[in-house]
Design a protein around this motif. Structure first.
Motif, PDB file in Angstrom:
ATOM      1  N   THR A   1       0.823  -1.238   0.090  1.00 23.66           N
ATOM      2  CA  THR A   1       0.044   0.086   0.046  1.00 23.66           C
ATOM      3  C   THR A   1       0.703   1.217  -0.054  1.00 23.66           C
ATOM      4  N   SER A   2       2.057   1.338   0.336  1.00 18.82           N
ATOM      5  CA  SER A   2       2.901   2.334   0.479  1.00 18.82           C
ATOM      6  C   SER A   2       4.553   1.956   0.847  1.00 18.82           C
ATOM      7  N   VAL A   3       5.139   2.926   0.307  1.00 17.64           N
ATOM      8  CA  VAL A   3       6.804   2.636   0.797  1.00 17.64           C
ATOM      9  C   VAL A   3       7.041   4.164   1.438  1.00 17.64           C
ATOM     10  N   THR A   4       8.041   3.854   2.802  1.00 13.98           N
ATOM     11  CA  THR A   4       8.548   5.135   3.155  1.00 13.98           C
ATOM     12  C   THR A   4       9.960   4.974   3.105  1.00 13.98           C
ATOM     13  N   SER A   5      10.671   6.184   3.282  1.00 14.09           N
ATOM     14  CA  SER A   5      12.407   6.084   3.364  1.00 14.09           C
ATOM     15  C   SER A   5      12.784   7.479   3.794  1.00 14.09           C
ATOM     16  N   PRO A   6      13.838   7.566   4.497  1.00 13.28           N
ATOM     17  CA  PRO A   6      14.580   8.497   4.967  1.00 13.28           C
ATOM     18  C   PRO A   6      15.208   9.290   3.718  1.00 13.28           C
ATOM     19  N   LEU A   7      15.377   8.850   2.759  1.00 12.60           N
ATOM     20  CA  LEU A   7      15.648   9.552   1.479  1.00 12.60           C
ATOM     21  C   LEU A   7      14.879  10.615   0.848  1.00 12.60           C
TER      22      LEU A   7
END
Length: 149
Positions: free
Chosen positions: A63-69
């Motif tokens: 459903t989603s992707v998160t990243s510090p980038l």
């Protein structure tokens, strides 16, 4: 006759519990990630690729992707050479979701830094049913494509 009825009832109950036990373990997605990478970005955008395998008995959805980038990470599908953002991708039971060059992928916009070849970019994959999975994407050369090697 009462003994037979009671015995039949016990056998049916035990059999039902055994089947329920099987279906509960088979009825959940079991996800594993492989083949993850990010080509070294040449602008303030980047793409990520990986395969999510589901060996479980139930489908799930990315459903989603998160990243510090980046604070702006989305998932895109490619159809007829056109990209468009989507809200989720199915990860079929007993199948896989392949995020690959020229196809469905993760898109990073407005990068906070430029990752270089040899570094790793951390992402967290979020699913409808399964717990999030953290993956490190090794940064490869800009033209890297494992399907063509």
């Amino acid at each position: 006759m009462n003994r037979r009825t009671t015995l039949a009832g016990v056998v049916a109950l035990v059999g039902g519990l055994a089947l329920a036990g099987c279906s509960s373990s088979d009825g959940a997605p079991e996800l594993k990630v492989s083949g993850a990478f990010m080509p070294q970005p040449i602008s303030d955008m980047a793409a990520g690729f990986l395969v999510i395998e589901n060996s479980g008995g139930a489908a799930d959805r990315l459903t989603s992707v998160t990243s510090p980038l980046s604070d702006d990470v989305t998932i895109h599908e490619t159809k007829n050479n056109a990209m468009r953002m989507v809200t989720s991708f199915e990860v079929p039971a007993g199948g896989e979701l392949d995020l690959e060059r020229g196809g469905n992928h993760i898109m990073f916009m407005k990068l906070k830094q430029q990752p270089k070849q040899g570094e790793k970019v951390s992402v967290e994959l979020h699913f409808e049913k399964a717990d999030p999975i953290t993956v490190d994407l090794p940064v490869k050369e800009t033209t890297y494509n494992p399907k063509k090697q």
